[in-house]
Design a protein around this motif. Sequence first.
Motif, mmCIF file in Angstrom:
data_model
loop_
_atom_site.group_PDB
_atom_site.id
_atom_site.type_symbol
_atom_site.label_atom_id
_atom_site.label_comp_id
_atom_site.label_asym_id
_atom_site.label_seq_id
_atom_site.Cartn_x
_atom_site.Cartn_y
_atom_site.Cartn_z
ATOM 1 N N ASP A 177 0.851 -1.182 0.000
ATOM 2 C CA ASP A 177 0.000 0.000 0.000
ATOM 3 C C ASP A 177 0.898 1.247 0.000
ATOM 4 O OD1 ASP A 177 -1.775 2.039 0.379
ATOM 5 O OD2 ASP A 177 -2.748 1.176 2.150
ATOM 6 N N PRO A 178 0.853 2.068 -1.059
ATOM 7 C CA PRO A 178 1.710 3.264 -1.099
ATOM 8 C C PRO A 178 1.502 4.183 0.103
ATOM 9 C CG PRO A 178 0.700 2.867 -3.239
ATOM 10 C CD PRO A 178 0.035 1.927 -2.276
ATOM 11 N N ALA A 179 0.294 4.199 0.660
ATOM 12 C CA ALA A 179 0.021 5.073 1.802
ATOM 13 C C ALA A 179 0.754 4.617 3.055
ATOM 14 C CB ALA A 179 -1.485 5.131 2.075
ATOM 15 N N GLU A 180 1.177 3.340 3.098
ATOM 16 C CA GLU A 180 1.864 2.807 4.267
ATOM 17 C C GLU A 180 3.386 2.876 4.147
ATOM 18 O OE1 GLU A 180 0.632 -1.183 5.009
ATOM 19 O OE2 GLU A 180 -1.232 -0.576 5.989
ATOM 20 N N ARG A 181 3.870 3.375 3.048
ATOM 21 C CA ARG A 181 5.312 3.358 2.798
ATOM 22 C C ARG A 181 6.052 4.313 3.720
ATOM 23 N NH1 ARG A 181 8.420 6.600 -0.792
ATOM 24 N NH2 ARG A 181 10.461 5.672 -1.261
ATOM 25 N N ASP A 215 9.486 6.221 4.200
ATOM 26 C CA ASP A 215 10.661 6.655 3.449
ATOM 27 C C ASP A 215 11.778 7.005 4.427
ATOM 28 O OD1 ASP A 215 12.520 7.618 1.720
ATOM 29 O OD2 ASP A 215 11.309 9.277 0.949
ATOM 30 N N ARG A 247 12.933 10.645 5.109
ATOM 31 C CA ARG A 247 12.181 11.554 5.986
ATOM 32 C C ARG A 247 12.843 11.710 7.341
ATOM 33 N NH1 ARG A 247 6.419 9.081 6.564
ATOM 34 N NH2 ARG A 247 6.424 10.645 8.244
ATOM 35 N N GLY A 293 2.828 0.376 8.760
ATOM 36 C CA GLY A 293 3.457 0.547 7.469
ATOM 37 C C GLY A 293 4.516 -0.478 7.128
#
Length: 320
Positions: A135-139, A141, A144, A176
């Motif tokens: 899920d891209p929303a859980e990525r 990075d 950051r 995530g």
Amino acid sequence: MPPSPPPSGPSTADEIVPETLFLSTIPGASPSKWVDRFTSRERSVHLVNHDVGAQVTFLAPGPDGSAPRGLPQLGYLRWRLDSTPEALLAAGGVDPADVHVVRFYEEDPVVCVGQDHLLAAWDAADGPVPCSELDPAERMDPARFAPEPPVDPLDAPEVPGAGERMAVEIVATGAGHVVLPASVARMFGRKDVVVLPLERRSDAAEASDGHPGWGVGLAWLKAVDSQLVQDFVGAAKGRRPGSSRNDHHQTTTAAPQGGAAAAGASRSGKATTTGRNVAATKGAKGAKGVQGSRGSKSSKGTKGAKGSPGSKGGRGGKRR
């Protein structure tokens, strides 16, 4: 009475001050084997551990546009294989034409999740995790959470890899996922984090699917090229001390675009080729004069029946 002679001992002329190579490293890098090959009484290595976000700092001009200091003289680069080292250098404000790059190996991508995450139940027998399952929303990075790159390339962060470390800690809570090179995931591994192989683009059914993975190499400025740098690169290639650079000639300029194909055979590819050559040699020894023989059983058959090359039933024919 004549003065007594000075005490005997090693003269300053006999003392050897090792020439030091400053090597910039990144999280997941394991230069110990290369360093052991290179280090001697005359040469030593000083590691400067940088974050991935600062991996081109030692190649970039100074903040006032001045020429780089030239230290560290050499360093690791890691880039995504859907891009190139040249693009990485240009994004960091470095002219790729000023840099030598030697590609060494590729790294597989993995996904890290907490033990309570849904993906933690993924069965390894089903193969790598498809990128479509993420899920891209859980990525998470890691960039950051990473500190700002240092101005001076000799200034290492207090905690190298702080961005990756923090991302893994957050993932451990079940929130995530984070995608990392396999070596970085091993470096920051935890018992409460599940590490799963991620589908690579070369393994995917469609070219647009899968993660490309990463390429890893060594880079240095052409302006500060030296025998010390060349000797370390030679040690990384496996060249013996004192051997000619021509024995293992390889283009050191930044390779053209093309990813793994431009980089040449991977480590596993070299091992496979070597294994095939050894197997072919053994087969030739076991069956002299028999074309295409792959084992010693065929050669035993030829001893019993000289008129039947490659026959497995040589002994049976002799009884006839």
